[in-house]
Motif scaffolding. Structure first.
Motif, PDB file in Angstrom:
ATOM      1  N   GLU A 157       0.816  -1.209   0.000  1.00  0.00           N
ATOM      2  CA  GLU A 157       0.000   0.000   0.000  1.00  0.00           C
ATOM      3  C   GLU A 157       0.855   1.266   0.000  1.00  0.00           C
ATOM      4  O   GLU A 157       0.335   2.375   0.000  1.00  0.00           O
ATOM      5  CB  GLU A 157      -0.919   0.008   1.229  1.00  0.00           C
ATOM      6  CG  GLU A 157      -1.849  -1.192   1.319  1.00  0.00           C
ATOM      7  CD  GLU A 157      -2.785  -1.279   0.130  1.00  0.00           C
ATOM      8  OE1 GLU A 157      -3.236  -0.215  -0.333  1.00  0.00           O
ATOM      9  OE2 GLU A 157      -3.058  -2.406  -0.327  1.00  0.00           O
ATOM     10  N   GLY A 158       2.175   1.080   0.019  1.00  0.00           N
ATOM     11  CA  GLY A 158       3.067   2.233   0.025  1.00  0.00           C
ATOM     12  C   GLY A 158       3.291   2.825   1.398  1.00  0.00           C
ATOM     13  O   GLY A 158       3.801   3.941   1.526  1.00  0.00           O
ATOM     14  N   ALA A 185       7.604  11.518  -3.013  1.00  0.00           N
ATOM     15  CA  ALA A 185       8.622  10.765  -3.747  1.00  0.00           C
ATOM     16  C   ALA A 185       8.046   9.467  -4.296  1.00  0.00           C
ATOM     17  O   ALA A 185       8.347   9.063  -5.427  1.00  0.00           O
ATOM     18  CB  ALA A 185       9.814  10.475  -2.837  1.00  0.00           C
ATOM     19  N   ILE A 186       7.198   8.803  -3.504  1.00  0.00           N
ATOM     20  CA  ILE A 186       6.583   7.551  -3.947  1.00  0.00           C
ATOM     21  C   ILE A 186       5.613   7.812  -5.090  1.00  0.00           C
ATOM     22  O   ILE A 186       5.610   7.114  -6.107  1.00  0.00           O
ATOM     23  CB  ILE A 186       5.853   6.867  -2.774  1.00  0.00           C
ATOM     24  CG1 ILE A 186       6.856   6.432  -1.705  1.00  0.00           C
ATOM     25  CG2 ILE A 186       5.054   5.665  -3.268  1.00  0.00           C
ATOM     26  CD1 ILE A 186       6.200   5.958  -0.432  1.00  0.00           C
ATOM     27  N   SER A 187       4.782   8.839  -4.927  1.00  0.00           N
ATOM     28  CA  SER A 187       3.764   9.148  -5.931  1.00  0.00           C
ATOM     29  C   SER A 187       4.381   9.522  -7.273  1.00  0.00           C
ATOM     30  O   SER A 187       3.941   9.052  -8.329  1.00  0.00           O
ATOM     31  CB  SER A 187       2.873  10.286  -5.429  1.00  0.00           C
ATOM     32  OG  SER A 187       1.943  10.678  -6.421  1.00  0.00           O
ATOM     33  N   ALA A 188       5.412  10.358  -7.235  1.00  0.00           N
ATOM     34  CA  ALA A 188       6.037  10.825  -8.474  1.00  0.00           C
ATOM     35  C   ALA A 188       7.104   9.864  -8.980  1.00  0.00           C
ATOM     36  O   ALA A 188       7.468   9.904 -10.157  1.00  0.00           O
ATOM     37  CB  ALA A 188       6.647  12.207  -8.259  1.00  0.00           C
ATOM     38  N   GLY A 189       7.595   9.001  -8.083  1.00  0.00           N
ATOM     39  CA  GLY A 189       8.692   8.119  -8.470  1.00  0.00           C
ATOM     40  C   GLY A 189       9.976   8.880  -8.720  1.00  0.00           C
ATOM     41  O   GLY A 189      10.883   8.399  -9.394  1.00  0.00           O
ATOM     42  N   PHE A 220      14.721   9.814  -1.570  1.00  0.00           N
ATOM     43  CA  PHE A 220      15.021   9.220  -2.873  1.00  0.00           C
ATOM     44  C   PHE A 220      14.363   7.843  -2.985  1.00  0.00           C
ATOM     45  O   PHE A 220      14.627   6.952  -2.175  1.00  0.00           O
ATOM     46  CB  PHE A 220      16.535   9.079  -3.052  1.00  0.00           C
ATOM     47  CG  PHE A 220      16.963   8.899  -4.482  1.00  0.00           C
ATOM     48  CD1 PHE A 220      17.492   9.952  -5.201  1.00  0.00           C
ATOM     49  CD2 PHE A 220      16.821   7.672  -5.111  1.00  0.00           C
ATOM     50  CE1 PHE A 220      17.876   9.788  -6.527  1.00  0.00           C
ATOM     51  CE2 PHE A 220      17.197   7.496  -6.433  1.00  0.00           C
ATOM     52  CZ  PHE A 220      17.726   8.562  -7.145  1.00  0.00           C
ATOM     53  N   PRO A 221      13.492   7.639  -3.983  1.00  0.00           N
ATOM     54  CA  PRO A 221      12.823   6.341  -4.141  1.00  0.00           C
ATOM     55  C   PRO A 221      13.767   5.277  -4.693  1.00  0.00           C
ATOM     56  O   PRO A 221      14.599   5.555  -5.558  1.00  0.00           O
ATOM     57  CB  PRO A 221      11.696   6.649  -5.136  1.00  0.00           C
ATOM     58  CG  PRO A 221      12.195   7.819  -5.926  1.00  0.00           C
ATOM     59  CD  PRO A 221      13.047   8.623  -4.987  1.00  0.00           C
ATOM     60  N   VAL A 228       8.355   1.233  -6.794  1.00  0.00           N
ATOM     61  CA  VAL A 228       9.053   1.831  -5.662  1.00  0.00           C
ATOM     62  C   VAL A 228       8.859   0.929  -4.447  1.00  0.00           C
ATOM     63  O   VAL A 228       7.733   0.735  -3.983  1.00  0.00           O
ATOM     64  CB  VAL A 228       8.530   3.250  -5.360  1.00  0.00           C
ATOM     65  CG1 VAL A 228       9.227   3.814  -4.115  1.00  0.00           C
ATOM     66  CG2 VAL A 228       8.764   4.178  -6.542  1.00  0.00           C
ATOM     67  N   VAL A 229       9.952   0.359  -3.959  1.00  0.00           N
ATOM     68  CA  VAL A 229       9.874  -0.588  -2.839  1.00  0.00           C
ATOM     69  C   VAL A 229      10.498  -0.032  -1.567  1.00  0.00           C
ATOM     70  O   VAL A 229      10.303  -0.585  -0.480  1.00  0.00           O
ATOM     71  CB  VAL A 229      10.560  -1.919  -3.205  1.00  0.00           C
ATOM     72  CG1 VAL A 229       9.841  -2.597  -4.358  1.00  0.00           C
ATOM     73  CG2 VAL A 229      12.035  -1.696  -3.540  1.00  0.00           C
ATOM     74  N   ALA A 230      11.258   1.034  -1.698  1.00  0.00           N
ATOM     75  CA  ALA A 230      11.922   1.611  -0.529  1.00  0.00           C
ATOM     76  C   ALA A 230      12.221   3.082  -0.796  1.00  0.00           C
ATOM     77  O   ALA A 230      12.143   3.552  -1.937  1.00  0.00           O
ATOM     78  CB  ALA A 230      13.210   0.857  -0.204  1.00  0.00           C
ATOM     79  N   VAL A 231      12.556   3.774   0.270  1.00  0.00           N
ATOM     80  CA  VAL A 231      12.900   5.190   0.166  1.00  0.00           C
ATOM     81  C   VAL A 231      14.146   5.450   1.008  1.00  0.00           C
ATOM     82  O   VAL A 231      14.238   4.987   2.151  1.00  0.00           O
ATOM     83  CB  VAL A 231      11.742   6.082   0.664  1.00  0.00           C
ATOM     84  CG1 VAL A 231      12.188   7.536   0.749  1.00  0.00           C
ATOM     85  CG2 VAL A 231      10.539   5.965  -0.258  1.00  0.00           C
ATOM     86  N   LEU A 232      15.092   6.157   0.431  1.00  0.00           N
ATOM     87  CA  LEU A 232      16.263   6.621   1.173  1.00  0.00           C
ATOM     88  C   LEU A 232      15.940   8.017   1.686  1.00  0.00           C
ATOM     89  O   LEU A 232      15.613   8.911   0.905  1.00  0.00           O
ATOM     90  CB  LEU A 232      17.494   6.669   0.266  1.00  0.00           C
ATOM     91  CG  LEU A 232      17.832   5.373  -0.477  1.00  0.00           C
ATOM     92  CD1 LEU A 232      19.031   5.588  -1.392  1.00  0.00           C
ATOM     93  CD2 LEU A 232      18.095   4.242   0.502  1.00  0.00           C
TER      94      LEU A 232
END
Length: 277
Positions: A157-158, A185-189, A220-221, A228-232
């Motif tokens: 679900e993000g 960041a997730i939405s825009a990739g 940063f995605p 997108v599985v993770a975010v820095l």
């Protein structure tokens, strides 16, 4: 002494330049300038920076939108040890620095590239996701020298499902970074990088940003299999901390390496399932 010039662009990483005595520097939008400022409000040839007898000066080059110091338009100004100016809408921070500091910063840049290469090899060898997460978080914090850093894994679900951060209170249950920036960041990739959070009216009003006095942030995605599985994530409460374009380059490289490590772990898990059949 040399002069460091930092340019702050809205919604982009800052740029840093080092100017040395004995040379005149032309600033503007034109590619012919010594320092190109890619902003429409900046004239093609906007200003000159010169040094004479140890004194740095900025001179307006008959620009349309001018040069401003403390809200007042200036034609010429002698620069103090530290100064902040506005050139055609772009905030500039200028600071005289020792030669040894410039040398130290150059050495750090070379060192962190080597560190990232070694860290990437370590991540590729991690067999457990928890170990990979800890290794990735330590690497992120080190290469950015940031106050706080976290590697955040997302569920389908993000939403945050696994997070390790420095300090410990950035763990998932009590994560106090900017969830608004993460969602963007997730939405825009695409990465969200704010060298001045105050320039983004949406993120600046977020409760976590206000409560933790966040001044700058980077989000940063990380992609795996086109998702997108993770975010820095990194941020700073320091007033003059800025994430630079060079930081973006190294984080992008780190993101690719982390994605590769995740792919290897995924392949190994599938092989283990096949072998167990």
């Amino acid at each position: 002494m040399p002069l460091r010039l930092q340019l702050f662009y809205p919604e982009q990483p800052a740029q840093s330049h080092v100017l040395f005595e004995g040379k005149e520097y032309l600033l503007g939008r034109s590619e012919e300038c010594d320092i190109v400022i890619n902003e429409q409000q900046v004239s093609r040839f906007h200003a000159r920076i010169t040094s004479k007898n140890g004194v740095w000066e900025l001179h307006d080059h008959n620009s349309q939108n001018g040069c401003f110091s403390e809200g007042q338009r200036v034609r010429s100004i002698a620069l103090a040890q530290k100064a902040e100016l506005i050139l055609g809408g772009i905030k500039c921070r200028l600071e005289q620095v020792e030669h040894r500091q410039i040398t130290a910063e150059s050495s750090f840049s070379q060192w962190r590239n080597k560190y990232l290469s070694a860290a990437a090899e370590k991540m590729l060898q991690e067999s457990a996701l928890s170990n990979l997460l800890n290794s990735a978080t330590e690497t992120l914090s080190t290469i950015l020298s940031s106050d706080r850093a976290a590697v955040i894994f997302l569920d389908d679900e993000g939403d945050i499902c696994n997070c390790t951060g420095f300090p410990e209170w950035m763990a998932a249950e009590s994560f106090t970074g900017s969830r608004t920036a993460i969602r963007q960041a997730i939405s825009a990739g695409e990465p969200v990088i704010l060298s001045s959070v105050a320039d983004n009216p949406i993120i600046a009003k977020a409760t976590s940003v206000i409560h933790n006095s966040i001044q700058a942030l980077l989000c940063f995605p990380v992609r795996y299999q086109d998702q997108v599985v993770a975010v820095l994530y990194a941020d700073s409460a320091q007033e003059h901390r800025a994430f630079l374009d060079t930081d973006l380059v190294i984080v992008r490289s780190f993101s690719r390496q982390l994605s590769m490590a995740l792919q290897i772990q995924d392949i190994e898990r599938r092989l283990h399932r096949v072998q167990a059949m």
